[in-house]
Motif scaffolding. Structure first.
Motif, PDB file in Angstrom:
ATOM      1  N   SER A  37      77.602   6.020 -14.861  1.00 58.13           N
ATOM      2  CA  SER A  37      76.297   5.387 -14.652  1.00 58.13           C
ATOM      3  C   SER A  37      75.419   6.236 -13.753  1.00 58.13           C
ATOM      4  CB  SER A  37      76.475   4.009 -14.014  1.00 58.13           C
ATOM      5  OG  SER A  37      76.923   4.147 -12.675  1.00 58.13           O
ATOM      6  N   VAL A  38      74.114   5.934 -13.750  1.00 58.07           N
ATOM      7  CA  VAL A  38      73.187   6.657 -12.891  1.00 58.07           C
ATOM      8  C   VAL A  38      73.536   6.445 -11.424  1.00 58.07           C
ATOM      9  CG1 VAL A  38      71.537   4.745 -12.924  1.00 58.07           C
ATOM     10  CG2 VAL A  38      70.746   7.033 -12.347  1.00 58.07           C
ATOM     11  N   THR A  39      74.004   5.251 -11.086  1.00 56.06           N
ATOM     12  CA  THR A  39      74.389   4.975  -9.695  1.00 56.06           C
ATOM     13  C   THR A  39      75.547   5.856  -9.261  1.00 56.06           C
ATOM     14  OG1 THR A  39      73.664   2.677  -9.909  1.00 56.06           O
ATOM     15  CG2 THR A  39      75.174   3.183  -8.103  1.00 56.06           C
ATOM     16  N   GLU A  40      76.528   6.004 -10.131  1.00 60.79           N
ATOM     17  CA  GLU A  40      77.699   6.826  -9.792  1.00 60.79           C
ATOM     18  C   GLU A  40      77.321   8.300  -9.662  1.00 60.79           C
ATOM     19  OE1 GLU A  40      80.996   4.020 -12.086  1.00 60.79           O
ATOM     20  OE2 GLU A  40      79.934   5.615 -13.154  1.00 60.79           O
ATOM     21  N   ILE A  41      76.434   8.762 -10.532  1.00 57.82           N
ATOM     22  CA  ILE A  41      76.007  10.166 -10.451  1.00 57.82           C
ATOM     23  C   ILE A  41      75.225  10.403  -9.166  1.00 57.82           C
ATOM     24  CG2 ILE A  41      74.613  11.962 -11.544  1.00 57.82           C
ATOM     25  CD1 ILE A  41      75.158  10.568 -14.224  1.00 57.82           C
ATOM     26  N   ALA A  42      74.302   9.493  -8.848  1.00 52.39           N
ATOM     27  CA  ALA A  42      73.493   9.634  -7.633  1.00 52.39           C
ATOM     28  C   ALA A  42      74.371   9.638  -6.392  1.00 52.39           C
ATOM     29  CB  ALA A  42      72.467   8.506  -7.560  1.00 52.39           C
ATOM     30  N   ARG A  43      75.361   8.755  -6.371  1.00 57.76           N
ATOM     31  CA  ARG A  43      76.255   8.699  -5.218  1.00 57.76           C
ATOM     32  C   ARG A  43      77.050   9.996  -5.089  1.00 57.76           C
ATOM     33  NH1 ARG A  43      79.608   4.872  -6.784  1.00 57.76           N
ATOM     34  NH2 ARG A  43      78.141   3.224  -6.204  1.00 57.76           N
ATOM     35  N   GLN A  44      77.545  10.504  -6.206  1.00 59.23           N
ATOM     36  CA  GLN A  44      78.345  11.726  -6.184  1.00 59.23           C
ATOM     37  C   GLN A  44      77.540  12.936  -5.729  1.00 59.23           C
ATOM     38  OE1 GLN A  44      80.377  12.559  -9.877  1.00 59.23           O
ATOM     39  NE2 GLN A  44      80.623  14.728  -9.402  1.00 59.23           N
ATOM     40  N   LEU A  45      76.277  13.006  -6.153  1.00 66.84           N
ATOM     41  CA  LEU A  45      75.449  14.167  -5.824  1.00 66.84           C
ATOM     42  C   LEU A  45      74.665  13.995  -4.534  1.00 66.84           C
ATOM     43  CD1 LEU A  45      74.033  15.029  -9.381  1.00 66.84           C
ATOM     44  CD2 LEU A  45      76.032  15.986  -8.230  1.00 66.84           C
ATOM     45  N   GLY A  46      74.686  12.795  -3.972  1.00 63.37           N
ATOM     46  CA  GLY A  46      73.931  12.554  -2.739  1.00 63.37           C
ATOM     47  C   GLY A  46      72.439  12.554  -2.966  1.00 63.37           C
ATOM     48  N   LEU A  47      72.006  12.043  -4.127  1.00 66.34           N
ATOM     49  CA  LEU A  47      70.591  12.006  -4.478  1.00 66.34           C
ATOM     50  C   LEU A  47      70.159  10.562  -4.713  1.00 66.34           C
ATOM     51  CD1 LEU A  47      70.623  14.932  -7.079  1.00 66.34           C
ATOM     52  CD2 LEU A  47      69.771  15.047  -4.725  1.00 66.34           C
ATOM     53  N   THR A  48      68.848  10.358  -4.791  1.00 66.63           N
ATOM     54  CA  THR A  48      68.341   9.017  -5.075  1.00 66.63           C
ATOM     55  C   THR A  48      68.476   8.716  -6.561  1.00 66.63           C
ATOM     56  OG1 THR A  48      66.086   9.775  -5.485  1.00 66.63           O
ATOM     57  CG2 THR A  48      66.671   9.251  -3.194  1.00 66.63           C
ATOM     58  N   LYS A  49      68.602   7.453  -6.893  1.00 64.08           N
ATOM     59  CA  LYS A  49      68.705   7.056  -8.291  1.00 64.08           C
ATOM     60  C   LYS A  49      67.468   7.445  -9.100  1.00 64.08           C
ATOM     61  CE  LYS A  49      70.265   3.012  -9.293  1.00 64.08           C
ATOM     62  NZ  LYS A  49      70.557   1.549  -9.269  1.00 64.08           N
ATOM     63  N   PRO A  50      66.241   7.263  -8.580  1.00 68.82           N
ATOM     64  CA  PRO A  50      65.069   7.680  -9.362  1.00 68.82           C
ATOM     65  C   PRO A  50      65.069   9.161  -9.686  1.00 68.82           C
ATOM     66  CG  PRO A  50      64.403   6.177  -7.624  1.00 68.82           C
ATOM     67  CD  PRO A  50      65.835   6.524  -7.361  1.00 68.82           C
ATOM     68  N   SER A  51      65.496   9.979  -8.722  1.00 73.62           N
ATOM     69  CA  SER A  51      65.538  11.422  -8.958  1.00 73.62           C
ATOM     70  C   SER A  51      66.539  11.762 -10.052  1.00 73.62           C
ATOM     71  CB  SER A  51      65.915  12.155  -7.667  1.00 73.62           C
ATOM     72  OG  SER A  51      66.101  13.541  -7.914  1.00 73.62           O
ATOM     73  N   VAL A  52      67.724  11.169  -9.968  1.00 70.62           N
ATOM     74  CA  VAL A  52      68.750  11.430 -10.977  1.00 70.62           C
ATOM     75  C   VAL A  52      68.310  10.890 -12.334  1.00 70.62           C
ATOM     76  CG1 VAL A  52      71.102  10.853 -11.699  1.00 70.62           C
ATOM     77  CG2 VAL A  52      70.643  11.515  -9.329  1.00 70.62           C
ATOM     78  N   PHE A  53      67.689   9.725 -12.344  1.00 68.28           N
ATOM     79  CA  PHE A  53      67.278   9.118 -13.611  1.00 68.28           C
ATOM     80  C   PHE A  53      66.268   9.992 -14.355  1.00 68.28           C
ATOM     81  CE2 PHE A  53      64.546   6.351 -16.178  1.00 68.28           C
ATOM     82  CZ  PHE A  53      65.499   5.801 -17.019  1.00 68.28           C
ATOM     83  N   ARG A  54      65.355  10.623 -13.626  1.00 68.34           N
ATOM     84  CA  ARG A  54      64.362  11.491 -14.277  1.00 68.34           C
ATOM     85  C   ARG A  54      65.056  12.624 -15.029  1.00 68.34           C
ATOM     86  NH1 ARG A  54      61.495  10.769  -9.402  1.00 68.34           N
ATOM     87  NH2 ARG A  54      62.214  12.783  -8.635  1.00 68.34           N
ATOM     88  N   HIS A  55      66.066  13.199 -14.400  1.00 70.55           N
ATOM     89  CA  HIS A  55      66.793  14.287 -15.064  1.00 70.55           C
ATOM     90  C   HIS A  55      67.625  13.766 -16.223  1.00 70.55           C
ATOM     91  CE1 HIS A  55      65.714  17.508 -12.294  1.00 70.55           C
ATOM     92  NE2 HIS A  55      65.881  16.647 -11.301  1.00 70.55           N
ATOM     93  N   LEU A  56      68.241  12.607 -16.055  1.00 71.69           N
ATOM     94  CA  LEU A  56      69.016  12.023 -17.142  1.00 71.69           C
ATOM     95  C   LEU A  56      68.140  11.747 -18.356  1.00 71.69           C
ATOM     96  CD1 LEU A  56      71.216   9.513 -15.104  1.00 71.69           C
ATOM     97  CD2 LEU A  56      72.062  11.463 -16.425  1.00 71.69           C
TER      98      LEU A  56
END
Length: 275
Positions: A37-56
Motif C-alpha cells: 500500500s501507499v502507506t507502507e511505501i511511505a513509511r518504509q521510505l520515510g516520505l509523506t503519503k502525498p509525495s509517494v502517491f504522486r510517484h505511484l
C-alpha cells in the motif's frame, strides 16, 4: 526571491531528487513479498503519503506498476517485465551481432543495421558502415515508428499481435512522400513480408535511402529484432524484385536467431535468393 523563477541548478537538483524517489518507490514495490500500500511505501521510505502517491500515480500511468482496483495495493507492471526482457535480449543480441554484421557488410559491401523492437517502434541498436562514399549511418538509439521501416514491418509480420494494436493507436504519420499511411496498404505489406520472410522499403523515412530486413527470433520464437541492408534505392532495384544479397542476409538472420536459442523453422518464403 518571492515570485522569481528558481535558478537552473535548483531545478536540476529537484529533478534528480524526483527521479531518485521514483526509483526508490519502484524498488520498494519490487522488494515487497506481496502487494503493498501507499502507506507502507511511505513509511518504509520515510516520505509523506502525498509525495509517494504522486510517484505511484505516474508509474501506474506508464504501466511500470499495477494498482488493484479492489485493494488499492501496488505490484510491478507489465512494462517493467517487457523492459527487462528487452534488456536481456539486447545484451545477448549485442554480444553475438558484431562478427555476423561485419561478415555481412564484407559480403555485400553495404551498410548493415541491427534494430530492436519496442512496443510501437523500432530502435537502432548497432550499425556496421559499408565502404560507400555516401554516408548512410543512423545514430544508435534512433527510433522509428513500425509502419515507416522495413524493420518495423518485420516486427508486425512476425511479432506479437499487440504490436499492431500499439501501432494503430500511434497512427500512421507521414515522414516522407513515400511513407505508407494507408492501413490497407500497410496490411498488405505485412502479409507479403510474412509470406516472403523479408521486407523492403524505398525512402519511407529518409529520402535517398532504401532498406531490406529479415527477422531475428529468440528462444521463445518471438521476433525481437531485424537485421537490415541499407543503401541507395538504385542498389535495391533487382530483376526478380527481391532484395539484393537476400541469401546472405537470410543466413545472417538465421545464424543470429540460432545463437539466441531459436529452434523453429526460419522463414524463407518462395522467392528467388537474390544473391
Amino acid at each position: 526571491m518571492s515570485g522569481q523563477e528558481s535558478p537552473p541548478g535548483e531545478k536540476a537538483a529537484s529533478g534528480v531528487k524526483s527521479v531518485q524517489v521514483a526509483l526508490n518507490v519502484l524498488e520498494a514495490v519490487a522488494a515487497a513479498p506481496e502487494p503493498v500500500s501507499v502507506t507502507e511505501i511511505a513509511r518504509q521510505l520515510g516520505l509523506t503519503k502525498p509525495s509517494v502517491f504522486r510517484h505511484l500515480k505516474t508509474l501506474v500511468e506508464h504501466h511500470m506498476l499495477n494498482q488493484d482496483p479492489n485493494t488499492a495495493r501496488y505490484t510491478l507492471g507489465v512494462r517493467l517485465h517487457v523492459l527487462g526482457q528487452m534488456a536481456s535480449n539486447r545484451i545477448d543480441i549485442l554480444k553475438i551481432s558484431d562478427p555476423i554484421m561485419r561478415q555481412l557488410r564484407d559480403d555485400t559491401g553495404m551498410t548493415i543495421n541491427l534494430a530492436g523492437f519496442l512496443q510501437d517502434r523500432t530502435v537502432i541498436l548497432r550499425s556496421a558502415l559499408g565502404p560507400s562514399a555516401i554516408e548512410l549511418s543512423v545514430r544508435i538509439g534512433t527510433e522509428y515508428p513500425f509502419h515507416a521501416t522495413s524493420q518495423g514491418i518485420i516486427a508486425l509480420a512476425f511479432g506479437r499481435p499487440e504490436r499492431m494494436a500499439a501501432m494503430r493507436k500511434r497512427g500512421l504519420q507521414r515522414i516522407t512522400d513515400h511513407t505508407v499511411t494507408d492501413l490497407g496498404d500497410l496490411t498488405r505489406d505485412i502479409a507479403e513480408a510474412r509470406l516472403r520472410g523479408w521486407s523492403m522499403v524505398f525512402e519511407h523515412t529518409i529520402l535517398g535511402v532504401a532498406a531490406a530486413s529479415v527477422p531475428i527470433f529468440d528462444a521463445t520464437g518471438d521476433s525481437i529484432a531485424a537485421i537490415s541492408l541499407i543503401g541507395t534505392p538504385q542498389l535495391f532495384v533487382t530483376e526478380n524484385g527481391a532484395p539484393p544479397h537476400l541469401a546472405v542476409l537470410r543466413q545472417a538472420g538465421e545464424k543470429m536467431s540460432a545463437q539466441l536459442g531459436f529452434r523453429g523453422r526460419y522463414p524463407v518464403g518462395d522467392n528467388p535468393s537474390g544473391a
